[in-house]
Design a protein around this motif. Sequence first.
Motif, short mmCIF file in Angstrom:
data_model
loop_
_atom_site.label_atom_id
_atom_site.label_comp_id
_atom_site.label_asym_id
_atom_site.label_seq_id
_atom_site.Cartn_x
_atom_site.Cartn_y
_atom_site.Cartn_z
N MET A 1 38.45 46.08 35.61
CA MET A 1 38.91 44.95 36.39
C MET A 1 37.76 43.96 36.65
SD MET A 1 41.59 43.79 37.68
CE MET A 1 42.49 43.12 38.99
N LYS A 2 36.58 44.50 36.92
CA LYS A 2 35.41 43.65 37.17
C LYS A 2 35.07 42.84 35.94
CE LYS A 2 30.60 44.03 38.78
NZ LYS A 2 30.43 42.62 38.73
N THR A 3 35.25 43.43 34.76
CA THR A 3 34.96 42.72 33.51
C THR A 3 35.91 41.54 33.33
OG1 THR A 3 34.33 44.85 32.57
CG2 THR A 3 34.63 43.03 31.04
N ALA A 5 37.42 39.87 35.73
CA ALA A 5 37.04 38.85 36.71
C ALA A 5 35.79 38.10 36.25
CB ALA A 5 36.80 39.49 38.07
N ASP A 6 34.81 38.83 35.70
CA ASP A 6 33.60 38.18 35.21
C ASP A 6 33.91 37.23 34.06
OD1 ASP A 6 32.04 39.47 37.08
OD2 ASP A 6 31.41 41.07 35.70
N LYS A 65 32.81 32.81 44.91
CA LYS A 65 32.71 34.15 44.33
C LYS A 65 31.27 34.65 44.33
CE LYS A 65 32.79 37.04 40.49
NZ LYS A 65 31.58 37.53 39.89
N GLU A 66 30.32 33.76 44.05
CA GLU A 66 28.91 34.15 43.98
C GLU A 66 28.20 34.06 45.32
OE1 GLU A 66 27.23 31.71 40.90
OE2 GLU A 66 28.34 32.77 39.32
N TYR A 145 40.16 39.82 48.96
CA TYR A 145 39.41 40.96 48.44
C TYR A 145 38.18 41.24 49.29
CZ TYR A 145 36.66 43.87 45.29
OH TYR A 145 35.89 44.89 44.76
N GLU A 146 37.42 40.19 49.63
CA GLU A 146 36.23 40.39 50.47
C GLU A 146 36.61 40.84 51.87
OE1 GLU A 146 33.65 37.01 50.41
OE2 GLU A 146 33.02 37.39 48.35
#
Length: 187
Positions: A1-3, A5-6, A65-66, A145-146
């Motif tokens: 999932m992280k991939t 999103a990236d 996001k960052e 999410y955060e």
Amino acid sequence: MKTIADLYFRLLKLLIVLCMLGMVVLVFGNVVLRYAFNSGISVSEELSRWFFVWMVFLGALVALKERAHLGLDSLVKRLPPIGKRFCLVIGHLLMLFITWLILSGSWQQAQINLDVVAPASGLSMAWFYGVGVVFGINAGLILLYELFLAVTGRLSADELVTIKDSEAADEIEHLQHSQQARAGRKA
């Protein structure tokens, strides 16, 4: 999932670059055509304005996001972890409310202007207001999410402070710690 999103945010960064490139080409090309050939690109001003709006909203998403937005963290970073968590939750709830306002307002404007065409390009004005919908959905997902991570205790104490005064403040703090360490070794 992280991939996934990236990859998605890399795509957003590419779109930001393409918007900037489109703005430069349209504006510079229009200037050259006006001065050198006494003509111009009629849609240049309109499309460059649209590219700018899309670039700003997409850039705000990437920065969200960052965690790259600037802010004032001098009080929050001195709080205990429970205070940091409380401030993060309250801040995210407020941002979610504002994101909802942007999303709902942009959706209404996009619907109202679906059949309205832009004067120079003839494109639907819904494309102009649609960026608020794209921003609202993406920002809402990031914030939710955060918020989930904060409420479930999956963020460290350092991650609970999501903004920084500035990069210069971090460097000053690092230098102060270095000097204190050297002073401790000399004593």
